[in-house]
Structure formats: C-alpha cells, structure tokens
Design a protein around this motif. Structure first.
Motif, PDB file in Angstrom:
ATOM      1  N   LYS A 194       0.808  -1.217   0.000  1.00  0.00           N
ATOM      2  CA  LYS A 194       0.000   0.000   0.000  1.00  0.00           C
ATOM      3  C   LYS A 194       0.842   1.268   0.000  1.00  0.00           C
ATOM      4  CE  LYS A 194      -3.687  -2.473   2.378  1.00  0.00           C
ATOM      5  NZ  LYS A 194      -4.505  -2.589   3.610  1.00  0.00           N
ATOM      6  N   ARG A 195       2.127   1.164   0.299  1.00  0.00           N
ATOM      7  CA  ARG A 195       3.005   2.330   0.258  1.00  0.00           C
ATOM      8  C   ARG A 195       3.950   2.286  -0.951  1.00  0.00           C
ATOM      9  NH1 ARG A 195       2.241   5.467   4.555  1.00  0.00           N
ATOM     10  NH2 ARG A 195       1.278   4.530   6.401  1.00  0.00           N
ATOM     11  N   ARG A 196       3.619   1.433  -1.896  1.00  0.00           N
ATOM     12  CA  ARG A 196       4.365   1.325  -3.154  1.00  0.00           C
ATOM     13  C   ARG A 196       5.822   0.898  -2.957  1.00  0.00           C
ATOM     14  NH1 ARG A 196       1.454   3.786  -7.572  1.00  0.00           N
ATOM     15  NH2 ARG A 196      -0.197   5.187  -6.842  1.00  0.00           N
ATOM     16  N   HIS A 197       6.115   0.204  -1.873  1.00  0.00           N
ATOM     17  CA  HIS A 197       7.442  -0.368  -1.738  1.00  0.00           C
ATOM     18  C   HIS A 197       7.585  -1.507  -2.740  1.00  0.00           C
ATOM     19  CE1 HIS A 197       7.298   1.165   2.662  1.00  0.00           C
ATOM     20  NE2 HIS A 197       7.829   2.077   1.858  1.00  0.00           N
ATOM     21  N   LEU A 198       8.720  -1.556  -3.434  1.00  0.00           N
ATOM     22  CA  LEU A 198       8.887  -2.500  -4.529  1.00  0.00           C
ATOM     23  C   LEU A 198       9.255  -3.892  -4.022  1.00  0.00           C
ATOM     24  CD1 LEU A 198      10.823  -0.274  -7.097  1.00  0.00           C
ATOM     25  CD2 LEU A 198       8.349  -0.651  -6.909  1.00  0.00           C
ATOM     26  N   MET A 199       8.726  -4.905  -4.710  1.00  0.00           N
ATOM     27  CA  MET A 199       9.032  -6.309  -4.449  1.00  0.00           C
ATOM     28  C   MET A 199       9.517  -6.921  -5.752  1.00  0.00           C
ATOM     29  SD  MET A 199       5.372  -7.151  -2.592  1.00  0.00           S
ATOM     30  CE  MET A 199       4.427  -6.018  -3.651  1.00  0.00           C
ATOM     31  N   ASP A 200      10.628  -7.661  -5.714  1.00  0.00           N
ATOM     32  CA  ASP A 200      11.031  -8.333  -6.945  1.00  0.00           C
ATOM     33  C   ASP A 200      10.174  -9.581  -7.152  1.00  0.00           C
ATOM     34  OD1 ASP A 200      12.252 -10.754  -5.852  1.00  0.00           O
ATOM     35  OD2 ASP A 200      13.966  -9.519  -5.269  1.00  0.00           O
TER      36      ASP A 200
END
Length: 349
Positions: A10-16
C-alpha cells in the motif's frame, strides 16, 4: 482448478518477482503446464507516462512493420525492444516485444476522445485485423508476462525476478473449455486493468455479446478476457466504483434483495436491471488489479476458493493459504471472504 495470487504494497514499496514466483509454484497441482503468467505494476519508471504495449509477434520481420505503421499513424513510439527472454524449456512460439507509446488525441476521429480510448481502440483493431500481432498488455508503468508452460518455466523464461513492482498478480492455468496457448494464459489486461481467474464463466456468451455492443472485441478464445473488458466498461467508462462494479458483476439473489432495507433494495435492483447482461454466472474466484488497487471476489455462492490476509502494508489474495504464507510466513490471520463480497486494498502513498 487454476491457481491465483495477488499482493499489493500500500506504500508502493517494490518487491522483486522471486517471491511471487515461489508462491505460484506452490499451486502447481492447480495447473497442467499449459499456461502461466505474471503482471507487475511500477516496473517501468523510466517510461512511466507512456503506455507499455506488450506484443506477441508470430514473425517479427514480417509482422512488426505493419504494427509500427498503425501505431505511428495515431501517436508516437518513444522506444521499442524485444522483451528479454531466456532458455526455460518452453517452445518459443511467439516473440514477445514491447513498445512505449503515446497516442495523439488531436488525431482522434471523435471529439472528447481520451488517450485511454485511443489505446483501447488500437488494441481491439490490432488484435482483430493484424494477423501475426497480438497486444496482450497495454497499461502504464506495468506489464504482463505470460506463455504456455509451468509457473517456474514462465518465470524463468522472462527472468521475472529481475522486475520490481509494488503490485503483483500471478496465475497458473488449467485449461478446460479452450486450448492452452500463449494468448489464453492469464493475466488478461486492458490499459491498467489486469485480471486472473479460477473457474468458469458460464454466462460468457451473454457477457461477450454485451461487451462487444460497446466496441470491445474478444479475441483470446477464453472466458476470462471478458472480465477485464467488463471492469473497464463499468469503472472507467461508466464511472462506477470498484465495489459497485463487483456488485453488478456478482449481485445478490433476488430473494436476498427483497430482504434488504428500502434504499439498499433500490440500489441493488437498479444495478441488476441496468447491468443484467454483465452479470456473471458460474463458479469463479477473480483477482483484479489496477495501478492503485488490488481486489478479489467470488461468485455468489463461492464455488471456488479465495482467501485473503494482511501483514504490515501488504494485502494478499489467493486460492490457497499456503501460497500466501510462502511469500509471508509471519502473516497471522488469513480469512475467507464471504461469497460475492469484495476484498479491496488501495495504495496510500
């Protein structure tokens, strides 16, 4: 039988893509090796304002020039290149390509035509008239990666772990009524909408006739395609909220509406009467994503499984609890939403 999984930060933290790959592989028994795919949002920050058109070419030398001519007649191609692929035990039937593109709305034939309208029209035109070219992804700062194969094979084919996004969808297909092929693999996409689905839309014929009356064209030979177009029509074109759109697609039964308070009765009757041909029958569990939202819902009596859970800033939706725990072992509460009731997660930053 199909396996689905979605996750949004929800905070747009990136995940590979490595964890979504491992999660989908947990559900191999839900597929048969005839189709798998991934969608990710936030993966093209250098071209975030352009539409990322992912295309399957049968033959690049023969088919690409006509598509380039079509695109350039309505806008500007900023960059194009083959989508990187690798040896993964998959027969390379098509060549995946990507174009970063902006239409010129001043060239539109109808007044008040938006860029989204133009890209939608281009997708429909190309997929129905350009033999050897299939646009299967057309959103901004996102992309779909799919093929015929097992989840691990498709992930390895595209090196999905090389992509980083804040929202992921993934699907392992078990084709029943249609043959397994690259275009029929999920996710299905139009603009920023992406859809993965487990089940069968038995109302597909009615839904297809309804959506094609608005200019959409179904070309993928599978029932799930119509869901992406219905969501686009109801939310983007008709202005319904996602929650109301789901209520139109999977509405309560008439006897349930009769028991509602008067104002709620009025709303649900209006939705059923207005969007009767959009109502989807059959057993299904569906995840829908757009640039700022992930949502999941099932048919009205929940004939297909769907579970959801939250951990920190992330919402997970899947066919299987084990698939969620493969991504996030520390998650404490995984619940089963009621039939027809949506689970919705939105970005907050």
């Amino acid at each position: 039988m199909c396996g689905i999984i979605g996750v949004i930060d929800k905070r747009r933290h990136l995940m590979d893509g490595s964890k979504i790959r491992a999660s989908l592989a947990m559900m191999n028994e839900r597929g048969n090796g005839e189709g798998a795919g991934y969608a990710s949002y936030g993966i093209y920050p250098e071209f975030k304002d352009a539409y990322a058109l992912h295309v399957f070419f049968d033959d690049v030398k023969e088919d690409k020039p006509a598509l380039v001519k079509e695109l350039e007649s309505w806008g500007t191609i900023f960059h194009d290149e083959p989508i990187p692929t690798y040896e993964a035990g998959i027969k390379k039937v098509h060549t995946p390509w990507r174009f970063f593109y902006l239409p010129d709305t001043s060239l539109a034939q109808e007044p008040r035509t938006t860029a989204d309208d133009m890209v939608t029209e281009l997708v429909m035109r190309v997929n129905t008239t350009h033999k050897g070219s299939l646009i299967f992804s057309s959103g901004k700062n996102m992309g779909v990666f799919k093929a015929s194969g097992w989840p691990e094979q498709v992930a390895n084919f595209y090196r999905i772990e090389d992509y980083k996004g804040y929202l992921w969808l993934a699907h392992n297909r078990y084709p029943t009524n249609t043959a397994g092929w690259w275009g029929g693999a999920h996710p299905f996409n139009l603009l920023d909408w992406s859809v993965v689905h487990n089940g069968e839309i038995t109302s597909y014929g009615t839904n297809q006739r309804y959506i094609e009356s608005y200019g959409y064209k179904c070309t993928m030979f599978t029932d799930t395609e119509v869901v992406a177009y219905l969501v686009d029509l109801l939310v983007r074109k008709h202005g319904l909220s996602e929650k109301l759109a789901i209520r139109a697609l999977a509405p309560p039964f008439w006897d349930e509406i009769d028991e509602m308070p008067p104002k709620e009765q009025e709303l649900n009757r209006a939705l059923r009467l207005t969007y009767g041909p959009a109502l989807m029958n059959g057993p299904f569990a569906i995840c829908v994503a757009t640039s700022d939202t992930l949502l999941g819902f099932t048919d009205r009596i929940k004939l297909r499984p769907l579970v959801a859970g939250e951990h920190g800033d992330r919402l997970y939706i899947s066919s299987e609890e084990a698939a969620i725990r493969r991504i996030e072992p520390a998650i404490e509460d995984v619940s089963m939403p009621k039939a027809g009731e949506p689970v919705i997660g939105r970005v907050i930053a």
